[in-house]
Write an enzyme that holds these catalytic residues in place. Structure first.
Site, PDB file in Angstrom:
ATOM      1  CG  HIS A 354      -2.004  -0.991   1.194  1.00  0.00           C
ATOM      2  ND1 HIS A 354      -3.230  -0.781   0.617  1.00  0.00           N
ATOM      3  CD2 HIS A 354      -2.027  -2.240   1.684  1.00  0.00           C
ATOM      4  CE1 HIS A 354      -3.977  -1.865   0.762  1.00  0.00           C
ATOM      5  NE2 HIS A 354      -3.261  -2.769   1.414  1.00  0.00           N
ATOM      6  CE  LYS A 534      -6.277  14.088   0.051  1.00  0.00           C
ATOM      7  NZ  LYS A 534      -6.493  12.858  -0.677  1.00  0.00           N
ATOM      8  NE  ARG A 535      -3.290  10.036   9.980  1.00  0.00           N
ATOM      9  CZ  ARG A 535      -3.079   9.156  10.954  1.00  0.00           C
ATOM     10  NH1 ARG A 535      -4.032   8.327  11.341  1.00  0.00           N
ATOM     11  NH2 ARG A 535      -1.915   9.115  11.587  1.00  0.00           N
ATOM     12  CE  LYS A 540      -2.339  10.918   2.902  1.00  0.00           C
ATOM     13  NZ  LYS A 540      -3.016  10.042   1.926  1.00  0.00           N
ATOM     14  CB  THR A 642     -10.051   4.958  -1.217  1.00  0.00           C
ATOM     15  OG1 THR A 642      -9.562   5.335   0.084  1.00  0.00           O
ATOM     16  CG2 THR A 642      -9.342   3.712  -1.676  1.00  0.00           C
ATOM     17  CE  LYS A 646     -13.984   6.079   0.730  1.00  0.00           C
ATOM     18  NZ  LYS A 646     -13.152   6.173   1.954  1.00  0.00           N
TER      19      LYS A 646
HETATM   20  C1  26V Z   1       1.839   1.905   7.931  1.00  0.00           C
HETATM   21  C2  26V Z   1       2.471   1.682   9.137  1.00  0.00           C
HETATM   22  C3  26V Z   1       3.928   1.614   9.166  1.00  0.00           C
HETATM   23  C4  26V Z   1       4.441   0.949  10.426  1.00  0.00           C
HETATM   24  C5  26V Z   1       3.751   1.456  11.650  1.00  0.00           C
HETATM   25  C6  26V Z   1       2.271   1.245  11.589  1.00  0.00           C
HETATM   26  C7  26V Z   1       1.681   1.527  10.282  1.00  0.00           C
HETATM   27  C8  26V Z   1       0.303   1.614  10.173  1.00  0.00           C
HETATM   28  C9  26V Z   1      -0.286   1.839   8.981  1.00  0.00           C
HETATM   29  C10 26V Z   1       0.470   1.989   7.861  1.00  0.00           C
HETATM   30  C11 26V Z   1      -0.296   2.167   6.610  1.00  0.00           C
HETATM   31  C12 26V Z   1       0.271   3.055   5.604  1.00  0.00           C
HETATM   32  C13 26V Z   1      -0.163   2.632   4.277  1.00  0.00           C
HETATM   33  C14 26V Z   1      -1.479   3.206   3.830  1.00  0.00           C
HETATM   34  O1  26V Z   1      -2.411   3.521   4.543  1.00  0.00           O
HETATM   35  N1  26V Z   1      -1.548   3.305   2.554  1.00  0.00           N
HETATM   36  C15 26V Z   1      -2.701   3.824   1.865  1.00  0.00           C
HETATM   37  O2  26V Z   1      -3.446   2.707   1.412  1.00  0.00           O
HETATM   38  C16 26V Z   1      -4.603   3.097   0.717  1.00  0.00           C
HETATM   39  C17 26V Z   1      -5.362   1.847   0.373  1.00  0.00           C
HETATM   40  O3  26V Z   1      -4.647   1.094  -0.550  1.00  0.00           O
HETATM   41  C18 26V Z   1      -4.228   3.913  -0.503  1.00  0.00           C
HETATM   42  O4  26V Z   1      -5.406   4.335  -1.132  1.00  0.00           O
HETATM   43  C19 26V Z   1      -3.393   5.132  -0.122  1.00  0.00           C
HETATM   44  O5  26V Z   1      -2.932   5.798  -1.273  1.00  0.00           O
HETATM   45  C20 26V Z   1      -2.218   4.672   0.710  1.00  0.00           C
HETATM   46  O6  26V Z   1      -1.507   5.789   1.212  1.00  0.00           O
END
Ligand code: 26V
Length: 797
Positions: A354, A534-535, A540, A642, A646
């Site tokens: 992701h 968004k975050r 971003k 995403t 929406k």
């Molecule tokens: C990453 C990490 C890194 C280690 C610590 C804990 C933690 C928790 C969550 C994440 C997630 C980051 C990745 C993420 O949210 N990616 C997003 O995924 C969406 C669904 O595929 C995508 O639409 C977004 O562009 C993307 O940033």
């Protein structure tokens, strides 16, 4: 299977009444919104349970292949509203409650969001669960039952302040606790060799207990299970200590165990290397795999059939211990030899990536891994040795490199299929971060462009637009979103334009009312609602948006009589608590809002809104009210997005870069209906490599110089003029996400947006073509892609 049997209003009234009286123990006359919500939730849940049992029976009978979606995050939001809409009971329940003077909307609003996720990755998992049920694909989601979901955000002096979220501080009517479904999860200790067999002697254990929530699909035709694990102590209580008077120490083992499912990690990029996070990841993974094997062995006795009957999806690397854990269970517990176990695991597991941001790729020190999971460290080393042997790869392509376990490499090597989440992202995976692994394992990487569920994101959150669509093209689009393309037959139909516009206006009014009631802020519903939700992340580029807002404000002040298009700039989103640059951006937006919103010379033309604590429920109010969707990340950095989907399906036009799924949105709605600006991913990569990029871009842009000057002078922080010197300096000298290089193009593009908005006929046409082109972005299409290309599984409907 047929849709859930329609229930008569009388029966529904009886059920709600019965639960209010006998489950909740309240008399109508004294029932609060909470009591009514419990009663309605139980009554609705009863209706789901039948379809849930039927689906389970059917899966056993058909001996169907099952899908298991392992995810550390499920960002669900409210459950009652979605269930009511999927069962088609909205109008009936509303009428029943109205008899007692209760508004269904108030009852729904009483439910706290299940916020078990950070952002895109977690919300995607929730959309996928709903689509899996809608499509009748036998599936389980596996996650952690966090006692505290994503923190609550408020602003104090414009700064983000976090407080713990507390959704389980009240009864949760949607879950079924399963004390009998409990597994022991081992940690720490050491491994001995006993006649060639490795034996792990863990020093600590906890129990993982299952809590099941049924997930009902569209029209109640199928329901799957979301199984969340709660941590419980293996030894309840130290009675001896208690009796000797040390009450706190007596409860220590219990407290320690429960910390595992206490709280969701709020970071979504930097891997903090925290031991508790690693333990959480193993807790989820081990509990899920033990459960999967138990269910499999209750139906089959030959473990070599596992890849034929089970597909496991790892949502990012967070559950990537599934590789070594599955091998461990097959070898150490079920007695298979290594080669068979390795082969079975490799044909059962799949991995979705992701993000390409290097700081978000998980890695754990071999020291920590070896201490917490000594047996897994051995298994990882053996997987790695075989990987090196088979591919002859260079050292940096090993799973263990420089005393770290690279979880992306581990997941990649263990997976049958690896997928990206948009066409561009998948190509970048092949060209950059995973280029070498792609050469070593050709054909393993494939694409599944993300999608979102139109049930929650259109039918539920935007009933006004949904009615307009159904009036024109009939019902059925909710579960076959490609049908929206039929709207282009009416592209020139002024009546339809008017209806869509009226729906948008009503949604904007409703949002304005909600905002006034919750924050006191009054906004002009006739202005363009320009939305970035968004975050908060540097990539971003919320910073670019607030820079443009400042430039706009300044331009209006110098030329108040020009033909300005009134705008409300709406921001929403949280920053990770330790992400200081992102928190500075939040404070800047709030400081700018404070100045701009109080300027009588511009107030009718420009307002800034930043409601605190953006979450799924707020998104459901805000997205239907948006006119303009800001998707302005540095090209090559947003894997998919995403929210962009929406907003498109709710009739907002996009101003955006060629990044993530924006590229595909542009293709589907047509370039003439999309406000495109900025560098491509290739151009951005090249530009970023030039060390003087920011300085030269700023020196070439008078508007940008002015904006930076105003911020540096303290125009937005007069009580503390140097507050943003760090941020301004960072922009001049670093600007890692190229805000400065894209700024002028963005400014010009925003001017084109203004012009287009004033031409209502043209705008209405563009809106219609966006809605009509959004059918591709249903998560039903995405899930069908996973079913065909990755899981090789079939619908049982
Ligand atoms: C990453 C990490 C890194 C280690 C610590 C804990 C933690 C928790 C969550 C994440 C997630 C980051 C990745 C993420 O949210 N990616 C997003 O995924 C969406 C669904 O595929 C995508 O639409 C977004 O562009 C993307 O940033």
């Amino acid at each position: 299977m047929n849709a859930v049997t329609p229930i008569a209003a009388d029966a529904l009234r009886d059920q709600i009444q019965r639960h209010l009286t006998y489950t909740i123990g309240k008399d109508k006359g004294h029932a609060s919104h909470f009591d009514w919500r419990m009663a309605v939730s139980y009554a609705v849940r009863d209706l789901i349970v039948d379809s849930w049992f039927a689906a389970t029976r059917k899966t056993y009978e058909a001996k169907g292949k099952r899908v298991y979606y392992l995810s550390m995050e499920f960002l669900i939001g409210r459950i009652l509203d979605d269930a009511v809409v999927n069962l088609g009971l909205h109008d009936q329940i509303k009428a029943v409650l109205a008899e007692d003077g209760i508004a269904l909307d108030d009852v729904i609003a009483d439910e706290p969001d299940a916020a078990l996720g950070n952002g895109g990755l977690g919300r995607l998992a929730a959309c996928f669960l709903e689509s899996l049920s809608t499509l009748g694909c036998p599936a389980h989601g596996y996650g952690i039952r966090y006692e505290h979901g994503l923190f609550r955000q408020r602003f104090s002096g414009g700064q983000q302040v976090e407080s713990p979220e507390d959704w389980l501080n009240q009864p949760h009517p949607w879950e079924f606790e399963r004390p009998e479904a409990s597994y022991t999860i081992p940690f720490n200790g050491y491994v001995t060799d006993e006649d060639g067999q490795s034996v792990w002697h863990p020093a600590e254990t906890v129990h993982a207990r299952a809590y099941d929530t049924p997930v009902v699909g569209w029209q109640g035709r199928w329901s799957n299970t979301l199984r969340l694990w709660g941590a419980h102590p293996t030894e309840l209580f130290d009675l001896e200590r208690f009796n000797s008077g040390d009450h706190t120490a007596a409860a220590a083992p219990e407290a320690l165990a429960r910390t595992l499912s206490r709280v969701l990690y709020p970071e979504d990029t930097t891997d903090s290397g925290k031991e508790l996070r690693l333990k959480q990841e193993f807790f989820l993974t081990s509990a899920a795999l033990q459960d999967i094997l138990r269910r499999f062995l209750s139906e089959y006795d030959d473990l070599s059939l596992l890849p034929e009957k089970v597909a496991i999806q790892m949502n990012d690397t967070h559950p990537a211990l599934a590789g070594p854990e599955l091998i461990r269970l097959l070898v150490d517990v079920h007695g298979l030899d290594w080669a068979r176990a390795r082969d079975i695991a490799g044909r059962t597991l799949n991995y979705t990536n992701h993000t390409l941001l290097p700081e978000a790729l998980e890695r754990w020190s071999t020291w920590l891994m070896g201490r917490v999971l000594p047996r897994h460290m051995q298994i990882i080393e053996r997987i790695d040795a075989e990987h090196a042997q088979a591919t002859g790869c260079a050292p940096h392509l090993r799973i263990v490199w420089q005393d770290q376990v690279l979880m992306g490499t581990l997941a990649f090597v263990m997976a049958q299929h690896v997928n990206g989440v948009s066409a561009l992202h998948t190509e970048l995976m092949k060209d950059t971060v995973f280029a070498d692994l792609h050469m070593l394992y050709p054909g393993r990487i494939l694409n599944q462009t993300n999608g979102v569920t139109p049930r929650r994101w259109m039918r539920l959150s935007n009933p006004a637009l949904s009615r307009v669509i159904t009036d024109r093209i009939g019902s059925g689009w909710e579960s076959d979103l490609g049908r929206l393309s039929a709207l282009v037959d009416h592209a020139e139909d002024a009546g339809l334009h008017g209806d869509i516009r009226a729906a948008k206006t009503a949604n904007k009014q409703a949002f304005a009312t909600w905002l006034q009631n919750t924050t006191g802020q009054i906004i002009n519903p006739d202005a363009m609602f320009d939305v970035q939700v968004k975050r908060i992340h540097e990539y971003k580029r919320q910073l670019m948006n607030i820079f443009e807002t400042i430039a706009r404000w300044s331009a209006i002040r110098s030329n108040p009589d020009a033909n300005w298009t009134p705008r409300v700039k709406i921001f929403g989103g949280k920053a990770a608590p330790g992400y200081f640059t992102a928190k500075d951006v939040i404070r800047l937006i709030n400081d700018v809002a404070n100045v701009v919103n109080n300027d009588p010379a511009t107030a009718h033309l420009l307002q800034i809104v930043y409601p605190a604590n953006y979450n799924v429920s707020m998104a459901q109010r805000l997205i239907p009210a948006a006119d303009l969707s800001e998707q302005i990340s540095t090209a090559g950095k947003e894997a998919s997005g995403t929210g962009n989907m929406k907003l498109t399906m709710n009739g907002a036009l996009t101003i955006g870069t060629l990044d993530g799924a924006n590229v595909e949105i542009l293709e589907h709605v047509g370039a003439e209906n999309f406000f495109l600006f900025g560098m491509t991913a290739q151009q951005a990569a090249a530009r970023g490599a030039n060390p003087g990029h920011a300085r030269s871009a700023i020196l070439a842009s008078k508007p940008l110089q002015d904006v930076l000057q105003m911020i540096a002078e303290g125009r937005f922080s007069p009580e503390d003029p140097s507050r943003y010197h760090g941020l301004v300096d960072h922009t001049w000298n670093h600007d890692p996400f190229l805000v400065t290089s894209d700024f002028d193009a963005y400014l010009q593009c925003q001017k084109q947006v203004d012009v287009a908005y004033r031409d209502t006929t043209r705008w209405d046409q563009m809106v219609l073509r966006n809605i009509a082109g959004s059918g591709f972005f249903s998560s039903d299409r995405t899930i069908k892609g996973y079913m065909n290309d990755i899981w090789h599984t079939q619908s049982l409907l």
